[in-house]
Each structure stands twice: as C-alpha cells, then as structure tokens.
Design a protein around this motif. Structure first.
Motif, PDB file in Angstrom:
ATOM      1  N   SER A  32       3.740  43.314  -1.248  1.00 53.02           N
ATOM      2  CA  SER A  32       3.053  42.486  -2.256  1.00 53.02           C
ATOM      3  C   SER A  32       2.151  41.433  -1.616  1.00 53.02           C
ATOM      4  N   VAL A  35       1.425  37.424  -5.557  1.00 55.84           N
ATOM      5  CA  VAL A  35       2.886  37.580  -5.418  1.00 55.84           C
ATOM      6  C   VAL A  35       3.562  37.140  -6.724  1.00 55.84           C
ATOM      7  N   ARG A  36       3.075  36.026  -7.273  1.00 54.91           N
ATOM      8  CA  ARG A  36       3.644  35.536  -8.554  1.00 54.91           C
ATOM      9  C   ARG A  36       3.480  36.597  -9.649  1.00 54.91           C
ATOM     10  N   GLN A  78       5.925  39.422  -9.105  1.00 53.50           N
ATOM     11  CA  GLN A  78       7.270  38.971  -9.465  1.00 53.50           C
ATOM     12  C   GLN A  78       7.455  38.953 -10.995  1.00 53.50           C
ATOM     13  N   VAL A 103      15.249  40.421  -9.628  1.00 53.20           N
ATOM     14  CA  VAL A 103      13.982  40.459  -8.893  1.00 53.20           C
ATOM     15  C   VAL A 103      14.070  39.445  -7.770  1.00 53.20           C
ATOM     16  N   ASP A 104      13.580  39.819  -6.595  1.00 54.97           N
ATOM     17  CA  ASP A 104      13.646  38.896  -5.454  1.00 54.97           C
ATOM     18  C   ASP A 104      12.443  39.134  -4.552  1.00 54.97           C
ATOM     19  N   CYS A 105      12.388  38.410  -3.448  1.00 57.88           N
ATOM     20  CA  CYS A 105      11.227  38.525  -2.566  1.00 57.88           C
ATOM     21  C   CYS A 105      11.638  38.188  -1.136  1.00 57.88           C
ATOM     22  N   SER A 164      10.121  38.484   3.229  1.00 58.74           N
ATOM     23  CA  SER A 164       8.844  38.519   3.947  1.00 58.74           C
ATOM     24  C   SER A 164       9.063  38.881   5.412  1.00 58.74           C
ATOM     25  N   THR A 178       4.664  39.775   2.232  1.00 54.50           N
ATOM     26  CA  THR A 178       5.803  39.753   1.310  1.00 54.50           C
ATOM     27  C   THR A 178       6.145  41.148   0.815  1.00 54.50           C
ATOM     28  N   SER A 181       8.145  42.489  -2.589  1.00 52.84           N
ATOM     29  CA  SER A 181       8.818  42.157  -3.846  1.00 52.84           C
ATOM     30  C   SER A 181       9.785  43.287  -4.160  1.00 52.84           C
ATOM     31  N   LEU A 206      10.719  30.369  -3.464  1.00 53.85           N
ATOM     32  CA  LEU A 206      10.484  31.432  -4.448  1.00 53.85           C
ATOM     33  C   LEU A 206      10.215  30.828  -5.825  1.00 53.85           C
ATOM     34  N   ARG A 252       6.872  31.396  -8.057  1.00 52.95           N
ATOM     35  CA  ARG A 252       6.923  31.883  -9.444  1.00 52.95           C
ATOM     36  C   ARG A 252       6.321  30.880 -10.422  1.00 52.95           C
TER      37      ARG A 252
END
Ligand code: SPD
Length: 277
Positions: free
Chosen positions: A189, A199-200, A203, A213-215, A217, A229, A231, A268, A272
């Motif tokens: 992502s 990225v936002r 997500q 949902v997580d992220c 890197s 990143t 996702s 995170l 978001r």
C-alpha cells in the motif's frame, strides 16, 4: 553503459540509476518490460520505467508481503497471488509446507517469462507443480473463479492504470467472499512518507469489508518513499499478535521482525485520522 531516470507517476521524486547495462527490453501488450544489470543492485526488473525489484533487496519486500499473513494463518493451503508476475511472492508462499495450491493471477504473462529467463532466482518457483498461472486481471479473476483461498496476496504495481482496480472497496468485497472463514488478505500500500493519504484510503476501504484491519511496514531501498507499507485484513486471525513459529530458511523474516513491523497503534491512528505526519 545506460542511465535510468525512473519515471514514477505515483511519486514526487524519481531515482537516477547510473552505470546500468540494459539486458532486455520489450513492449508487451500492457507495458514496457526491461531488465537491467546494476553494479550494486544486480539485475533489476523495470516496468513502464518504474523499478519493481532488484536482486539485492527483493527478498525484504517478498518475504514481508508474504510471511506476516502466511504466519498469522493457522495452516494456509490454498493461496492466491494477484500481480507479482515476477514470481518472488510465489517463491515465498511455496516455502510453507502446508501450501497445496498457489494461484498466480497477473494480467501480463510476459513478466513471468522475462523474469524466468533473466532473474531465475526470483521466478524459478513458478515451475513448481503446485503453481497455477492465470494471465488475467485480478478483479475479473475474483468475479469468475469461485474457489476460496486461505491467504490472498496483492503484489501489485503502483496504483495507476490497470492496478487501480486492485485497491477499490468493491475489490476487497469480492476478495472477502473468496476467502475461507479464517482468511487473510494483504496488499502493498505504498509509502508512508509519500502516500499517507493513500494508506489511509486503503485502510478505510479494507475496514468497510473486514472486521480486522492492520498495517505493517518495511524499508525498501529502491521504491521511492522507502517506508513501504502493507495493509492487511483478516476475517478472524489476529494478524498482529497471532503469528506461528517462523518456518525455516528465511533470510529476514522471523518472530521479532513480525512483531516490530506493525505500526505503533498511535501512528496507525494518526494515519487513519489523516493527521500523519
Ligand atoms: N514503486 C514501485 C512499487 C512496486 C511494488 N510492486 C513490486 C512487485 C514485486 N514483486
């Protein structure tokens, strides 16, 4: 000797690679496919002027896009890779002894053939009998194919042109229905330095379709923005804390890497909320 001025349409900067030797160039039905040799990075795959992998650092990217979701799943048997025609992600998927079938869906079959010829250390796993290759777009594959997968890996190019559909909410909705009850999906992502808004968005779109949902890197030297990143979304496994003991033979990924790769929750939350950096 050749120079490559990277022309990355999704990045505010481009890199300049010097002292390259152009080994192969062709125009496929979809894109310009080039293989270069660089004195530091070794052989490089370049698609439409954007570096996709180098021999020197591809294992960081491919191990990290594949092993966090594969280790968070209790026993992945059926795995789907969308994009990733170079074969690097498939190579990592097949290291898991539980895997019975690995389906590779890439719109441009020429990428696999070219990388198999010029960078076999990346593509050689494509010859494994567990691999099924489908040369078509990822979204149409998910619509047409009714099989369910334990893990889906979206190893795409940057989100421009044909790859944009792989980041839509409708695509994640289809992926949800193609995943088993404990299924996990991961997508590259882009960079937290350059593409925090993107990225936002990823997500958010994943959260419209998945309960978890997580992220995480990984630094990648050759992708503009570097702070790359991934996702990740799950139907039920705890992807952040639930990893099995690592499989043998990996160059980088292990339990410590898994833990430390996930973004701190405060960061995170900022991503978001649109308040990062
Ligand atoms: N900016 C380049 C991002 C490339 C991501 N995909 C790499 C594919 C390697 N299998």
């Amino acid at each position: 000797m050749a120079d490559l001025w990277e022309s990355d349409p999704f990045s505010p900067i481009g890199y300049h690679y010097k002292d390259l030797t152009l080994l192969h160039e062709e125009q496929s039905e979809y894109q310009t496919v080039q293989i270069y040799e660089h004195p530091f990075f070794g052989r490089m795959l370049v698609l439409d002027g954007v570096v996709q992998l180098t021999q020197r650092d591809e294992h960081f990217y491919h191990e990290m896009i594949v092993h966090p979701p594969m280790h968070a799943h209790p026993a992945p048997k059926q795995v789907l890779v969308i994009g990733g025609g170079d074969g690097g992600s498939i190579r990592e998927v097949l290291r898991h002894p539980s895997v019975e079938t690995a389906v590779l869906v890439d719109i441009d079959g020429r990428v696999s053939d070219v990388v198999a010829e010029w960078i076999p250390s990346v593509a050689s796993a494509l010859a494994d009998p567990r691999v099924e290759r489908q040369d078509q777009g990822g979204a149409s594959f998910l619509e047409a194919d009714q099989r369910r997968f334990d893990v889906i890996v979206i190893d795409s190019t940057d989100p421009v042109g044909p790859a944009t559909e792989l980041f839509e909410s409708a695509f994640y909705a289809r992926a949800f229905h193609r995943l088993s009850d404990d299924g996990i999906i991961v997508t590259q992502s882009e960079s937290l330095h350059f593409h925090a808004d993107f990225v936002r968005t990823v997500q958010q779109r994943m959260a419209e379709n998945f309960p978890i949902v997580d992220c995480y890197s990984q630094a990648i030297a050759t992708y503009a923005g570097n702070w790359w990143t991934f996702s990740i979304a799950s139907k039920s496994p705890d992807v952040r804390n639930g990893a099995r003991a690592p499989i043998e033979g990996l160059r980088y990924y292990d339990a410590d890497v898994h833990r430390s790769a996930f973004l701190p929750r405060r960061v995170l939350d900022q991503v978001r909320a649109g308040s990062f950096p």
